[in-house]
Design a protein around this motif. Structure first.
Motif, PDB file in Angstrom:
ATOM      1  N   GLY A 184       0.821  -1.201   0.000  1.00 58.72           N
ATOM      2  CA  GLY A 184       0.000   0.000   0.000  1.00 58.72           C
ATOM      3  C   GLY A 184       0.850   1.243   0.000  1.00 58.72           C
ATOM      4  N   SER A 185       0.320   2.285  -0.608  1.00 56.73           N
ATOM      5  CA  SER A 185       1.078   3.533  -0.733  1.00 56.73           C
ATOM      6  C   SER A 185       0.855   4.494   0.420  1.00 56.73           C
ATOM      7  CB  SER A 185       0.698   4.236  -2.049  1.00 56.73           C
ATOM      8  OG  SER A 185      -0.701   4.514  -2.068  1.00 56.73           O
ATOM      9  N   ASN A 186      -0.195   4.267   1.212  1.00 58.72           N
ATOM     10  CA  ASN A 186      -0.543   5.210   2.274  1.00 58.72           C
ATOM     11  C   ASN A 186      -0.938   4.424   3.512  1.00 58.72           C
ATOM     12  OD1 ASN A 186      -1.115   7.620   3.585  1.00 58.72           O
ATOM     13  ND2 ASN A 186      -3.191   7.740   2.768  1.00 58.72           N
ATOM     14  N   VAL A 187       0.058   4.081   4.320  1.00 54.93           N
ATOM     15  CA  VAL A 187      -0.148   3.217   5.489  1.00 54.93           C
ATOM     16  C   VAL A 187       0.107   4.026   6.763  1.00 54.93           C
ATOM     17  CG1 VAL A 187       0.549   1.102   6.675  1.00 54.93           C
ATOM     18  CG2 VAL A 187       0.602   1.218   4.167  1.00 54.93           C
ATOM     19  N   GLY A 188      -0.891   4.099   7.617  1.00 51.88           N
ATOM     20  CA  GLY A 188      -0.732   4.746   8.912  1.00 51.88           C
ATOM     21  C   GLY A 188      -0.285   3.744   9.955  1.00 51.88           C
ATOM     22  N   VAL A 189       0.723   4.109  10.742  1.00 49.54           N
ATOM     23  CA  VAL A 189       1.273   3.203  11.761  1.00 49.54           C
ATOM     24  C   VAL A 189       1.122   3.856  13.124  1.00 49.54           C
ATOM     25  CG1 VAL A 189       3.282   1.906  12.537  1.00 49.54           C
ATOM     26  CG2 VAL A 189       2.925   2.289  10.085  1.00 49.54           C
ATOM     27  N   MET A 190       0.514   3.148  14.047  1.00 53.51           N
ATOM     28  CA  MET A 190       0.331   3.634  15.414  1.00 53.51           C
ATOM     29  C   MET A 190       0.940   2.636  16.382  1.00 53.51           C
ATOM     30  SD  MET A 190      -3.640   4.858  15.247  1.00 53.51           S
ATOM     31  CE  MET A 190      -4.228   6.007  14.012  1.00 53.51           C
ATOM     32  N   ALA A 191       1.455   3.144  17.474  1.00 50.50           N
ATOM     33  CA  ALA A 191       2.050   2.274  18.497  1.00 50.50           C
ATOM     34  C   ALA A 191       1.620   2.746  19.872  1.00 50.50           C
ATOM     35  CB  ALA A 191       3.571   2.278  18.389  1.00 50.50           C
ATOM     36  N   SER A 192       1.284   1.808  20.723  1.00 51.64           N
ATOM     37  CA  SER A 192       0.865   2.128  22.091  1.00 51.64           C
ATOM     38  C   SER A 192       1.317   1.004  23.010  1.00 51.64           C
ATOM     39  CB  SER A 192      -0.656   2.289  22.155  1.00 51.64           C
ATOM     40  OG  SER A 192      -1.096   2.478  23.475  1.00 51.64           O
ATOM     41  N   GLY A 193       1.993   1.363  24.057  1.00 50.43           N
ATOM     42  CA  GLY A 193       2.477   0.349  24.982  1.00 50.43           C
ATOM     43  C   GLY A 193       3.808   0.737  25.582  1.00 50.43           C
ATOM     44  N   PRO A 194       4.674  -0.242  25.854  1.00 49.40           N
ATOM     45  CA  PRO A 194       5.972   0.053  26.475  1.00 49.40           C
ATOM     46  C   PRO A 194       6.790   1.035  25.649  1.00 49.40           C
ATOM     47  CG  PRO A 194       5.529  -2.301  26.510  1.00 49.40           C
ATOM     48  CD  PRO A 194       4.466  -1.684  25.673  1.00 49.40           C
ATOM     49  N   ARG A 195       7.572   1.830  26.330  1.00 49.57           N
ATOM     50  CA  ARG A 195       8.355   2.882  25.681  1.00 49.57           C
ATOM     51  C   ARG A 195       9.302   2.328  24.609  1.00 49.57           C
ATOM     52  NH1 ARG A 195      11.123   7.918  28.416  1.00 49.57           N
ATOM     53  NH2 ARG A 195      12.735   8.422  26.905  1.00 49.57           N
ATOM     54  N   GLY A 196       9.998   1.211  24.921  1.00 50.21           N
ATOM     55  CA  GLY A 196      10.942   0.651  23.968  1.00 50.21           C
ATOM     56  C   GLY A 196      10.268   0.209  22.682  1.00 50.21           C
TER      57      GLY A 196
END
Length: 713
Positions: free
Chosen positions: A675-687
């Motif tokens: 895909g050309s337009n992928v949103g990435v989110m992260a939630s959890g431990p800092r590392g």
């Protein structure tokens, strides 16, 4: 009846007119802020001192406001004007319906990419770094300009050496620079203000700016205090430390303010904050004494430099206090084998909020003073009469809450107060073709609200939605029961299969599922009482015009009161006795007027809205006791023989793949995303969050766009 072409033409014209109005308001707000910032930039220069300042004082000095009026006009009024006009702008923006899908050019997307991942500042985007450097440049410019001009005027005299005079001047100028930082300090923590949404921020995402500013403020003010103590010591003027002059700077309150600030500052460092949260929480309330003694130290005229941020914070804090006095209706709680808790509250059916919203919760039986923030896991569209949060048993507060719910409750109820929810103004995740959400442990909570919102959109609105890949890591197999909470407790999901959802779950510390993981979820239903109320809209995010009215009316009332005080009380005393009215007394009177005006305006607005909201919801409280099955579908993930209970649950099972005995290879997974337009989110431990941000900013995949949603930096 107009034909379709004419109808569409009229709609387009209305949208264009609305867009032009919004652009004009944005331009005006930008110009006012630029002018306010220009005053701060010019303040250290000779042009401001010799040309601008005398002119401004002569034009604004009056028997009604005195010198204080000049500072109110230059430093306080522009920000409060922006706040009020911003409320109107956000009201029109919400009315126009332009908040659903964020627009982002490729240039802006590049600026939002993380450029700093590791280090004390956490994840910092290019635009955040640019503005941080500009702010530091402003501090350096002001400090160097102050010192250059002041040192040029110093001359050797018999009373003190030149270096001693320079030490005093340096201490004074450090105080002025600290004052500049304080002018910005309270903007990020004013949860319901219009200022943060105007620049696309939420109260949670901007906490890190408050942290950065707080450290800078305390470093500068500490240096300010040390310089003066050294100066008094070398010039044999240590008696100045116990001086509390009636006119001008009062030293004792300044020292008390610094002591309060140092105690507060010492408990904010991560190791102390995480291990002794209660100590951090209670010591942080010293900000009240810090500001009070700071006001007595510098006087109300000088305090007006930082007044707008504090004024807006006081309004927000009082509105939060009014909301928190109401005991909300807690409908049910789900206790998971993983010792997580889902609390389900009754909500006003017409009250909406966006995914990734945050609420603050207080449970008096656990702690009467502590408030803890949690991400809302529900969708206001999918569950119009429910608001849910998930709490993981970790600290002492959550452990006590879990024990309380696990034991028989008196009268089958639990008193809870809520502040919020506070939500982002737009749903940026809708602009992507596909979403990758990476979570660790209880970090999955924010993504539940997004998934539930997408379920509503694809089924009810039949709207195009991004495909979703949820990568979640858990320590043990019993933690997999968190996935059961992806579906609301009502189970009212028409067709989960229409959502392109894929779940990759990783159990890192076990090679296979354990017997304990087969435990069922326990559901507790609470009895309502007549005084319980559903969660209602907060003045501000859901009533921008009311918030603008409160800010403007309270400030006008404050100006009237201090005008009367100055004209008919202070001026006669100073003219008849030829003495200057005590700065400390004047400061306390101004503070009293501010508190009275804010309390009166905010209380009137809150009570007016409360009477309108709650009168429609008496029946809603009585219709929330229909229980649902208390069993858990957690055994789906372990190939149990138990029959699946519903089509949505079956779809969820089919979408889930569980991996045991290892962590996800995030780099491999993310770089293989099409895909050309992928949103990435992260939630959890800092590392883990830093690892995801580093992959997205590495340049190995231009289609990955890191969307920062972290609720802790």
């Amino acid at each position: 009846m107009p034909s379709a072409p004419f109808f569409h033409k009229g709609v387009e014209e209305d949208e264009m007119e609305s867009s032009l109005v919004l652009k004009a308001l944005r331009l005006l707000l930008g110009l006012v802020f630029a002018g306010w910032l220009l005053v701060w930039i010019m303040r250290p220069t000779n042009i401001y001192r010799n040309d601008w300042s005398p002119k401004l004082i002569s034009d604004t000095n009056s028997t009604y406001f005195g010198k204080q009026g000049t500072n109110i006009l230059i430093y306080a009024f522009p920000i409060l004007f922006i706040s009020v006009l911003g409320c109107i702008y956000l009201h029109l923006l919400k009315k126009s319906g332009n908040t659903e899908r964020g627009k982002s050019s490729s240039r802006l997307a590049a600026w939002k990419r993380p450029v700093l991942v590791k280090g004390p500042l956490g994840i910092v985007s290019a635009i955040e770094l640019a503005f941080s450097l500009l702010f530091l440049a402003l501090l350096i410019w002001c400090f160097s300009s102050y010192l250059t001009i002041s040192f040029a005027k110093l001359h050797q005299n018999d009373k003190e050496k030149l270096w001693e005079a320079k030490l005093e001047v340096t201490g004074l100028r450090l105080g002025l620079i600290g004052n500049l930082c304080c002018a910005f300090l309270f903007f990020p923590v004013t949860r319901g203000s219009s200022l943060l949404p105007l620049i696309g921020l939420t109260s949670e995402s901007s906490i890190k700016y408050h942290v950065w500013l707080g450290h800078i403020v305390m470093v500068i003010f500490s240096a300010h205090g040390v310089c003066y103590i050294l100066y008094w010591a070398v010039t044999n003027q240590m008696d100045e430390m116990i001086e509390w002059g009636n006119n001008g700077i009062a030293n004792v309150p300044g020292e008390l303010a610094l002591i309060c600030g140092l105690i507060l500052w010492a408990t904010t460092f991560p190791r102390i904050r995480r291990k002794m949260f209660e100590l951090f929480f209670y010591s942080h309330q010293l900000y009240i004494l810090f500001l009070f003694f700071y006001l007595l130290h510098v006087g109300i005229s000088f305090f007006c430099y930082i007044l707008p941020g504090i004024y807006l914070f006081m309004i927000d804090r009082y509105l939060r206090f009014l909301q928190s006095r109401t005991k909300v209706r807690l409908v049910s709680a789900r206790l998971l084998p993983s010792e997580a808790i889902e609390l389900n509250f009754s909500k006003s059916s017409g009250f909406g909020y966006n995914p990734l919203s945050t609420v603050f919760i207080n449970v008096p039986s656990v702690s009467s003073l502590q408030w803890h923030p949690y991400t809302v896991s529900s969708s206001s569209n999918l569950e119009p009469e429910r608001l849910s949060v998930i709490i993981k048993k970790e600290g002492s507060w959550t452990q006590k809450l879990y024990r309380t719910l696990s034991s028989p409750l008196p009268n089958d109820r639990l008193d809870v107060s809520v502040e919020g929810p506070y939500s982002p103004t737009s749903m940026n995740f809708l602009r992507y073709d596909s979403l990758v959400m990476v979570s660790g442990g209880s970090g999955i909570t924010p993504f539940m609200s997004i998934i539930r919102e997408l379920i509503y959109r694809v089924n009810t609105l039949n709207a195009p939605t991004p495909s979703v890949l949820l990568i979640c890591a858990f320590k043990t197999s019993v933690d997999l029961t968190m996935l059961d909470l992806l579906l609301p407790i009502s189970g009212d999901v028409s067709d989960l299969s229409r959502l392109q959802l894929r779940i990759e779950a990783f159990v890192t510390r076990e090679e296979a599922a354990t017997d304990e993981s087969q435990s069922l979820i326990r559901t507790i239903w609470f009895k309502p009482i007549p005084s319980d109320k559903p969660i209602a809209p907060v003045l501000g995010p859901n009533s921008w015009l009311w918030l603008g009215a409160i800010v403007s009316s309270s400030f006008v009332a404050f100006l009237l009161l201090i005008g009367i005080l100055q004209r008919y009380y202070i001026n006669p005393i100073e003219q008849n006795t030829n003495t200057v009215y005590s700065y400390s007394t004047r400061a306390v009177l101004n503070l009293l007027f501010i508190c009275v005006c804010i309390a009166a305006a905010a209380s009137a607005g809150f009570l007016w809205n409360k009477s309108g909201n709650y009168s429609k919801e008496a029946k809603q409280i009585q219709s929330t006791d229909a229980p649902t099955p208390t069993t858990s579908p957690s055994s789906w993930f372990y190939n149990a023989d138990r029959e699946l209970e519903s089509v949505p649950q079956e779809s969820l099972v089919k979408a889930t793949k569980v991996h045991f005995g290892g962590r996800p290879d995030l780099k491999k997974i993310l770089l293989e995303i099409d895909g050309s337009n992928v949103g990435v989110m992260a939630s959890g431990p800092r590392g883990m969050r830093h690892e995801v941000a580093a992959i997205c900013s590495s340049g190995l995949a231009d289609n990955l766009h890191f969307e920062s949603i972290s609720f802790s930096w």
